[in-house]
Design a protein around this motif. Sequence first.
Motif: not given
Length: 263
Positions: A67, A70, A178, A182, A185, A244-246
């Motif tokens: 994180l 990021f 972003f 976070v 998630k 990719q995070y999504y």
Amino acid sequence: MVLVHVVSIIIFTVVESIIGIELEFLMVATYHVLSIYIVVRTLRRNDVSMLQVTGTFSLRNEPWLLLFGFVIVMKLASYFSQSIGVQIASVFNSGIYERLYADYLDGAVVVNINLIMMRVLSFTLGPIFEELLFRGYLLNKWSAKYGVGKAIVLSSMTFSVFHFNSSLYLTYFLVGVFFSLVYVKTKKLIVPIILHAVSNLISTVTIFTAKQNFSSAAELQHSINIESIIYIILLPIVCFMLYQYYRGIKKVSPYDANRQLEA
């Protein structure tokens, strides 16, 4: 929020004119405190549990290195995106580099107590207010109406417009995405608050420590050209990272997820 901001400006402008002392820090601090109070009160009036909005405050079991990585990449993109704004402006104003160079020669940062306290606000009350409003309130509210994906986009667009900087609009939007991802998630509002605070702290350190030496407008223009190229390279990397995070998150709003845990 707009009304609170306007009223704060009017009151403190009048007081400043009377006593002759700059009160920008007190004005911004008052605005943030009142705004936090209004958001919390609005949630309670709508029978929304704060714990279901904030989630737990545990900091364990989160991939902090990832994180923070990021955050650093996003800060680099934010820094270099300003050069793109300058280049776009140069299409309509051929003398912009000369003007920027003149501003650079006269642009020494005057460090005073007001500036220091304003920067302290940027990584203390600022992240708490903004994350509570844009993620805790708006993202959850719009998720119930439009779904999580659209809510992330809408709340991030609002977050970007809120910062009133056209040259950084896209960057603020991506930063908003972003922080939203976070929050969705982890289901914990404390996580984007910490990341937001770290991001603003990096900006504060940069303001007080970063030094560039340009001997001419042409040298400044060359530096801006290089920074623009770096931004063009970074932008698709940032977008890919966010995508990719999504892909790896469940499309359930933090409020609904936390409410289900309590049930």
